[in-house]
Design a protein around this motif. Structure first.
Motif, PDB file in Angstrom:
ATOM      1  N   LEU A 126      44.749  73.859 -43.479  1.00 25.00           N
ATOM      2  CA  LEU A 126      43.917  72.750 -43.269  1.00 25.00           C
ATOM      3  C   LEU A 126      42.814  72.882 -41.649  1.00 25.00           C
ATOM      4  O   LEU A 126      42.813  71.583 -41.923  1.00 25.00           O
ATOM      5  CB  LEU A 126      45.329  72.279 -43.432  1.00 25.00           C
ATOM      6  N   LYS A 127      42.202  73.804 -41.347  1.00 30.60           N
ATOM      7  CA  LYS A 127      42.330  73.276 -40.320  1.00 30.60           C
ATOM      8  C   LYS A 127      40.759  72.532 -40.014  1.00 30.60           C
ATOM      9  O   LYS A 127      40.608  72.007 -39.258  1.00 30.60           O
ATOM     10  CB  LYS A 127      41.770  75.053 -39.264  1.00 30.60           C
ATOM     11  N   ASP A 128      39.581  72.707 -40.855  1.00 34.23           N
ATOM     12  CA  ASP A 128      38.668  72.220 -41.085  1.00 34.23           C
ATOM     13  C   ASP A 128      39.115  70.519 -41.477  1.00 34.23           C
ATOM     14  O   ASP A 128      38.383  69.427 -41.213  1.00 34.23           O
ATOM     15  CB  ASP A 128      37.416  72.786 -42.171  1.00 34.23           C
ATOM     16  N   VAL A 129      39.781  70.598 -41.830  1.00 28.59           N
ATOM     17  CA  VAL A 129      40.514  69.157 -42.844  1.00 28.59           C
ATOM     18  C   VAL A 129      41.261  68.088 -41.892  1.00 28.59           C
ATOM     19  O   VAL A 129      40.299  66.862 -41.433  1.00 28.59           O
ATOM     20  CB  VAL A 129      41.569  68.978 -44.151  1.00 28.59           C
ATOM     21  N   LEU A 130      41.952  69.310 -40.989  1.00 34.83           N
ATOM     22  CA  LEU A 130      42.659  68.405 -40.120  1.00 34.83           C
ATOM     23  C   LEU A 130      41.617  67.769 -39.116  1.00 34.83           C
ATOM     24  O   LEU A 130      41.775  66.919 -38.160  1.00 34.83           O
ATOM     25  CB  LEU A 130      44.252  69.210 -39.234  1.00 34.83           C
ATOM     26  N   LEU A 131      40.155  68.963 -38.118  1.00 34.41           N
ATOM     27  CA  LEU A 131      39.189  68.687 -37.536  1.00 34.41           C
ATOM     28  C   LEU A 131      38.570  67.598 -37.992  1.00 34.41           C
ATOM     29  O   LEU A 131      38.246  66.385 -37.135  1.00 34.41           O
ATOM     30  CB  LEU A 131      38.292  69.876 -37.502  1.00 34.41           C
ATOM     31  N   SER A 132      38.116  67.029 -39.442  1.00 33.68           N
ATOM     32  CA  SER A 132      37.888  66.341 -40.295  1.00 33.68           C
ATOM     33  C   SER A 132      38.758  64.963 -40.091  1.00 33.68           C
ATOM     34  O   SER A 132      37.515  63.677 -39.288  1.00 33.68           O
ATOM     35  CB  SER A 132      37.090  67.021 -41.725  1.00 33.68           C
ATOM     36  N   ALA A 133      39.081  64.971 -39.785  1.00 34.35           N
ATOM     37  CA  ALA A 133      39.998  63.582 -39.529  1.00 34.35           C
ATOM     38  C   ALA A 133      40.364  63.301 -38.208  1.00 34.35           C
ATOM     39  O   ALA A 133      40.091  62.111 -38.111  1.00 34.35           O
ATOM     40  CB  ALA A 133      41.651  63.816 -39.974  1.00 34.35           C
ATOM     41  N   LEU A 134      40.422  64.148 -36.931  1.00 36.00           N
ATOM     42  CA  LEU A 134      40.654  63.820 -35.528  1.00 36.00           C
ATOM     43  C   LEU A 134      39.213  63.615 -35.214  1.00 36.00           C
ATOM     44  O   LEU A 134      39.325  62.128 -34.489  1.00 36.00           O
ATOM     45  CB  LEU A 134      40.863  65.704 -35.434  1.00 36.00           C
ATOM     46  N   GLU A 135      37.951  64.104 -36.572  1.00 34.85           N
ATOM     47  CA  GLU A 135      37.216  63.271 -35.316  1.00 34.85           C
ATOM     48  C   GLU A 135      36.564  62.119 -36.144  1.00 34.85           C
ATOM     49  O   GLU A 135      35.924  61.275 -35.657  1.00 34.85           O
ATOM     50  CB  GLU A 135      35.559  64.276 -36.053  1.00 34.85           C
ATOM     51  N   ASP A 136      36.907  61.732 -37.538  1.00 35.68           N
ATOM     52  CA  ASP A 136      36.974  60.453 -37.647  1.00 35.68           C
ATOM     53  C   ASP A 136      37.583  59.953 -36.947  1.00 35.68           C
ATOM     54  O   ASP A 136      38.002  58.435 -36.610  1.00 35.68           O
ATOM     55  CB  ASP A 136      37.525  60.201 -38.844  1.00 35.68           C
ATOM     56  N   ILE A 137      38.834  59.610 -36.270  1.00 35.62           N
ATOM     57  CA  ILE A 137      40.071  58.877 -35.577  1.00 35.62           C
ATOM     58  C   ILE A 137      39.040  58.925 -34.180  1.00 35.62           C
ATOM     59  O   ILE A 137      39.411  57.263 -33.667  1.00 35.62           O
ATOM     60  CB  ILE A 137      41.419  59.641 -35.359  1.00 35.62           C
ATOM     61  N   LYS A 138      38.463  59.968 -34.086  1.00 29.93           N
ATOM     62  CA  LYS A 138      37.935  59.441 -32.340  1.00 29.93           C
ATOM     63  C   LYS A 138      36.845  58.908 -32.417  1.00 29.93           C
ATOM     64  O   LYS A 138      36.800  57.821 -31.875  1.00 29.93           O
ATOM     65  CB  LYS A 138      37.515  60.848 -32.770  1.00 29.93           C
ATOM     66  N   ARG A 139      35.718  58.399 -33.413  1.00 29.43           N
ATOM     67  CA  ARG A 139      34.945  57.636 -33.701  1.00 29.43           C
ATOM     68  C   ARG A 139      35.721  56.833 -34.214  1.00 29.43           C
ATOM     69  O   ARG A 139      35.293  55.184 -33.073  1.00 29.43           O
ATOM     70  CB  ARG A 139      34.118  58.366 -34.816  1.00 29.43           C
ATOM     71  N   VAL A 140      36.751  55.893 -34.626  1.00 30.24           N
ATOM     72  CA  VAL A 140      37.048  54.516 -34.932  1.00 30.24           C
ATOM     73  C   VAL A 140      37.966  53.834 -33.658  1.00 30.24           C
ATOM     74  O   VAL A 140      37.952  53.383 -33.019  1.00 30.24           O
ATOM     75  CB  VAL A 140      38.817  54.483 -35.610  1.00 30.24           C
ATOM     76  N   GLU A 141      38.738  55.365 -32.342  1.00 29.81           N
ATOM     77  CA  GLU A 141      38.648  54.836 -31.415  1.00 29.81           C
ATOM     78  C   GLU A 141      37.775  55.262 -30.359  1.00 29.81           C
ATOM     79  O   GLU A 141      38.242  54.469 -29.377  1.00 29.81           O
ATOM     80  CB  GLU A 141      40.232  56.163 -31.040  1.00 29.81           C
ATOM     81  N   LYS A 142      37.257  55.387 -30.487  1.00 30.74           N
ATOM     82  CA  LYS A 142      36.151  55.230 -29.837  1.00 30.74           C
ATOM     83  C   LYS A 142      36.516  56.813 -27.995  1.00 30.74           C
ATOM     84  O   LYS A 142      36.342  56.210 -27.121  1.00 30.74           O
ATOM     85  CB  LYS A 142      35.147  54.582 -29.153  1.00 30.74           C
ATOM     86  N   LEU A 143      37.580  57.383 -29.075  1.00 26.47           N
ATOM     87  CA  LEU A 143      37.676  58.856 -27.510  1.00 26.47           C
ATOM     88  C   LEU A 143      36.787  59.276 -27.093  1.00 26.47           C
ATOM     89  O   LEU A 143      35.666  59.951 -27.997  1.00 26.47           O
ATOM     90  CB  LEU A 143      39.068  59.512 -28.164  1.00 26.47           C
TER      91      LEU A 143
END
Length: 143
Positions: A126-143
């Motif tokens: 699930l690594k690729d899916v998790l990394l994609s989700a993490l990037e999307d969250i970072k984009r939303v949160e602007k982390l």
């Protein structure tokens, strides 16, 4: 909320409150595998465990706007059942729609898709899916 400390070699999980999610042996191995997989891509101090349901535990990302954070992955691992449900971003939904990885997910309109696991280490699939989700969250949160 459960807090993670990682010194580059060993992972330590500590509880902030008495009523935190307790982990099975399999879940403990699973969480450590997830964190070891993600440590090069994000600050694991931004991740925490929370029990939002009696049916599963959630690994979430801290949020500036959401008190209970962004659900990254929900999971339940016992000797009898092992599964993880990952947040599927709109960008990756089509890519994984017919994937064997998510064959146990019947309703593909849901935000989190369930994947059957045979062992805690299966989270690597699930690594690729998790990394994609993490990037999307970072984009939303602007982390």
């Amino acid at each position: 909320m459960m807090i993670f400390e990682f010194d580059g070699k060993d992972l330590k999980i500590t509880s902030e409150f008495e009523h935190d999610a307790s982990l099975t042996v399999e879940e403990d191995s699973f969480v450590k595998a997830v964190l070891n997989m993600l440590k090069d891509y994000t600050d694991i101090n931004q991740l925490f465990l929370i029990k939002k349901s009696n049916d599963y535990t959630t690994l979430a990302v801290k949020s500036k706007v959401l008190e209970r954070g962004h659900d990254l992955i929900r999971f339940k691992l016992t000797p009898r059942t092992m599964w993880a449900a990952v947040w599927i971003t709109p960008e990756t939904r089509e890519q994984y729609f017919d994937s064997e990885l998510f064959s146990s997910q019947k309703n593909k309109n849901q935000l989190h898709w369930k994947s059957k696991l045979n062992s805690p280490e299966d989270v690597s699939k699930l690594k690729d899916v998790l990394l994609s989700a993490l990037e999307d969250i970072k984009r939303v949160e602007k982390l």
